[in-house]
Design a protein around this motif. Structure first.
Motif, PDB file in Angstrom:
ATOM      1  N   GLY A 160      -4.988  41.044 -21.850  1.00 48.19           N
ATOM      2  CA  GLY A 160      -5.980  40.302 -21.080  1.00 48.19           C
ATOM      3  C   GLY A 160      -7.278  39.968 -21.787  1.00 48.19           C
ATOM      4  N   GLY A 161      -7.553  40.601 -22.944  1.00 51.71           N
ATOM      5  CA  GLY A 161      -8.791  40.287 -23.678  1.00 51.71           C
ATOM      6  C   GLY A 161      -8.622  39.031 -24.524  1.00 51.71           C
ATOM      7  N   TRP A 162      -9.713  38.564 -25.112  1.00 51.12           N
ATOM      8  CA  TRP A 162      -9.651  37.420 -26.017  1.00 51.12           C
ATOM      9  C   TRP A 162      -9.952  37.885 -27.432  1.00 51.12           C
ATOM     10  CZ3 TRP A 162      -8.265  32.420 -24.984  1.00 51.12           C
ATOM     11  CH2 TRP A 162      -8.089  32.097 -23.620  1.00 51.12           C
ATOM     12  N   ARG A 163      -9.199  37.358 -28.421  1.00 52.39           N
ATOM     13  CA  ARG A 163      -9.543  37.651 -29.813  1.00 52.39           C
ATOM     14  C   ARG A 163      -9.498  36.376 -30.637  1.00 52.39           C
ATOM     15  NH1 ARG A 163      -5.314  38.331 -33.744  1.00 52.39           N
ATOM     16  NH2 ARG A 163      -3.229  38.431 -32.839  1.00 52.39           N
ATOM     17  N   SER A 218      -8.719  30.904 -30.606  1.00 56.18           N
ATOM     18  CA  SER A 218      -8.820  32.180 -29.895  1.00 56.18           C
ATOM     19  C   SER A 218      -7.534  32.409 -29.111  1.00 56.18           C
ATOM     20  CB  SER A 218     -10.037  32.199 -28.973  1.00 56.18           C
ATOM     21  OG  SER A 218     -10.117  30.984 -28.264  1.00 56.18           O
ATOM     22  N   TYR A 275      -2.270  31.592 -25.506  1.00 54.84           N
ATOM     23  CA  TYR A 275      -1.952  32.657 -24.547  1.00 54.84           C
ATOM     24  C   TYR A 275      -0.785  33.442 -25.128  1.00 54.84           C
ATOM     25  CZ  TYR A 275      -5.131  29.891 -21.876  1.00 54.84           C
ATOM     26  OH  TYR A 275      -6.267  29.221 -21.497  1.00 54.84           O
ATOM     27  N   GLU A 276      -1.085  34.649 -25.577  1.00 54.47           N
ATOM     28  CA  GLU A 276      -0.100  35.436 -26.323  1.00 54.47           C
ATOM     29  C   GLU A 276       1.221  35.579 -25.565  1.00 54.47           C
ATOM     30  OE1 GLU A 276      -1.410  39.399 -27.458  1.00 54.47           O
ATOM     31  OE2 GLU A 276      -0.137  39.359 -29.247  1.00 54.47           O
ATOM     32  N   ARG A 328      -5.776  34.756 -25.869  1.00 55.61           N
ATOM     33  CA  ARG A 328      -5.846  35.774 -24.823  1.00 55.61           C
ATOM     34  C   ARG A 328      -4.660  36.695 -25.028  1.00 55.61           C
ATOM     35  NH1 ARG A 328      -5.241  34.036 -18.823  1.00 55.61           N
ATOM     36  NH2 ARG A 328      -3.085  34.587 -19.296  1.00 55.61           N
ATOM     37  N   THR A 329      -4.947  37.962 -25.289  1.00 56.81           N
ATOM     38  CA  THR A 329      -3.871  38.899 -25.617  1.00 56.81           C
ATOM     39  C   THR A 329      -3.112  39.287 -24.361  1.00 56.81           C
ATOM     40  OG1 THR A 329      -5.285  40.820 -25.324  1.00 56.81           O
ATOM     41  CG2 THR A 329      -5.233  39.835 -27.519  1.00 56.81           C
ATOM     42  N   ARG A 389      -7.151  27.375 -27.681  1.00 52.86           N
ATOM     43  CA  ARG A 389      -6.948  28.641 -26.985  1.00 52.86           C
ATOM     44  C   ARG A 389      -5.468  28.880 -26.792  1.00 52.86           C
ATOM     45  NH1 ARG A 389     -11.638  28.293 -22.413  1.00 52.86           N
ATOM     46  NH2 ARG A 389     -13.377  28.649 -23.844  1.00 52.86           N
TER      47      ARG A 389
END
Lengths: 349, 349
Positions: B332-335, B326, B256-257, B328-329, B254
């Motif tokens: 706040g969303g996940w892609r 994945s 975190y952008e 977290r942009t 995961r």
């Protein structure tokens, strides 16, 4: 590597030709490497798919060599670029007296290159590596746009293990040393030229590409220290190697033309193209400068080996004209054999 | 190698451009190697002009890597193909935990390539090798006809010495591991793209090409076994490396952008070209998966080094979706960050 798999079909994947994305570091490259390269080479070091291979070697001296292959055409009578790339680096390592152990392969592919041809080259490299008993441990693939490279270029680098006492180098050559040649010359160069120029000798002239490590081991076994220098006469032919020997050793090397074995078809093709076979590339021959008292035994060891059946003592080392290579011609006169000056045969290896 | 010689003029010889005969194995090739390559690299192993280099290494584990460089253009802000070729192989070796020791270089030159440019590349390689403290021990040069290659391609292969206990590999990654990035991403890829496309960012965007061996040594020193896997995110960017990590470890990563450092000019250029910086190549950055209890200390070691000043903890490893990356942009969303599928940037290295 299991011999029964040598002719197994490798998967071609979804593309019939190399795409730029095959070199892009993403999914397509990943799949190409996994499906084609790893299946072809079956080496645990490669299969790890790390950025580098890791392995253990005994402490001591190593040999390290690199060579890029740009031969045109890719496929020629007696071999192809893949076999050449494996044997060439195996031979460079062998000429130091080292036992070749690990090779790396780096491909530069032109966009649009047929995957079926790439597969053929990979299988040929696999067979050559198996024959030479080396492991292909590391690899890399790059793709350039159509027109920016000519089909495929291959780099192989290699690591060999050197016996502690072995120092083969031209500086060791002494007056009186005998010059041995392991077989006929100019086969490789003329096989490639005849194919490229469509000269119609294909049925008669084949490349001599072969791994020389086993042959080298046999002659080094004859007597410790008896072989002073070894070289495989590739680009520039035996003339260039002997000029290097003469220059470095500061001695004269005398050759006897009638003792230098050349196949009749090769001699004919050379004559047709106006080429002197002493400048034409070989890919499965070696030249050795050896102590005179062991020359006959080393010749015997060469001739006892499949790759040295036509071996001959072709010359000797004298101190008269340091740096010179001279040759007594078949008609009896002497001529100087200089290092090749212009370019005779581009892209021969 | 004497630093005062770094800017010394290398002799150009009688030709202003590369001739086919420079690759022919004869006098011209001999002179090119002696005058240009040997003067540039000043290594005793090369100077022996043997077909391979020989040297001694302690027994134990070695790392072996190969990479070909086809970057276009050859010269770009922050570096050139020569510096890239040295640093790239130094970095591949370093990522296994090895200390890079010896490199080989193989050149494929296009007929007509300016000798002055070749000289510039060689001097750049010399400086890079000196900075990375590696010896260029073996070399090879081939020349192909004009139009059959694009200016110059360089292969470097390298040998490194691995500490006995060091095993860095994605399979070692564990749930809870922290993902560290040593600095800003996408600098190299965008420097090359902006130069190639003439986008006018040259003053603001420079390649990050750098040797990472010293930085790696520093973080491996923090605590034995704390670094589980290391990789330099070149082609395919950090997204491809992390996908490999996730696939091999069968874990989820995961990101975190907002923690991923990107220079504003690089972000701007990426946006202009419609590129996602996580897929763009870096040449002087590393990604590490490390034990969580040592993450802050390793981050400190990175930041204390000139090449890691912008280091950050950018993500973590969880076991939820094996093989997935994945992110977290910033909104706040996940892609899902998949491995690159098509080709984004051909010939970036």
């Amino acid at each position: 590597m299991k011999p029964e798999n040598l002719n197994c079909p490798l998967p071609i994947g979804d593309h019939k030709t190399v795409q730029l994305a095959h070199g892009g570091g993403g999914r397509l490259m990943h799949n190409l490497i996994r499906d084609l390269f790893l299946s072809a080479f079956e080496s645990p070091e490669l299969a790890a798919m790390e950025d580098c291979a890791t392995f253990s070697l005994p402490g001591g001296r190593l040999a390290f060599s690199t060579d890029s292959y740009v031969v045109d055409p890719l496929f020629f009578p007696g071999g192809d670029i893949g076999e050449l790339a494996v044997n060439g680096t195996v031979n460079d390592l062998s000429m130091s007296g080292a036992t070749p152990v690990y090779l790396s392969v780096g491909f530069i592919l032109e966009e649009g290159f047929p995957i079926v041809d790439l597969r053929r080259i990979l299988l040929s490299m696999r067979r050559a590596a198996e024959k030479a008993e080396v492991v292909i441990a590391a690899g890399d693939t790059k793709v350039v746009e159509k027109g920016k490279a000519d089909k495929v270029f291959i780099n192989t680098s290699g690591i060999g293990v050197l016996p502690g006492s072995c120092t083969l180098r031209p500086a060791n050559i002494k007056p009186g040393d005998q010059i041995l040649l392991s077989g006929t010359i100019a086969d490789h160069g003329m096989a490639v030229m005849c194919k490229r120029e469509g000269l119609g000798f294909e049925a008669q002239i084949e490349s001599d590409t072969a791994p020389l490590n086993d042959l080298v081991a046999k002659i080094l076994d004859v007597q410790k220290g008896a072989v002073h220098a070894l070289r495989d006469p590739t680009r520039g032919g035996i003339a260039s190697v002997l000029n290097e020997f003469a220059e470095v050793a500061e001695l004269e090397i005398r050759l006897y033309e009638e003792r230098i074995p050349v196949r009749p078809a090769v001699a004919g093709a050379c004559e047709l193209l106006g080429l002197d076979p002493v400048y034409v590339a070989n890919e499965g021959k070696l030249i050795a400068a050896v102590a005179p008292e062991q020359a006959d035994r080393i010749l015997g060891a060469l001739r006892a080996h499949q790759l040295g059946r036509d071996a001959a003592i072709v010359g000797e080392v004298v101190s008269d004209h340091p740096g010179r290579v001279s040759m007594r011609t078949e008609v009896g006169g002497w001529r100087i054999v200089d290092m090749l000056v212009g370019e005779q045969l581009p892209r021969i290896c």
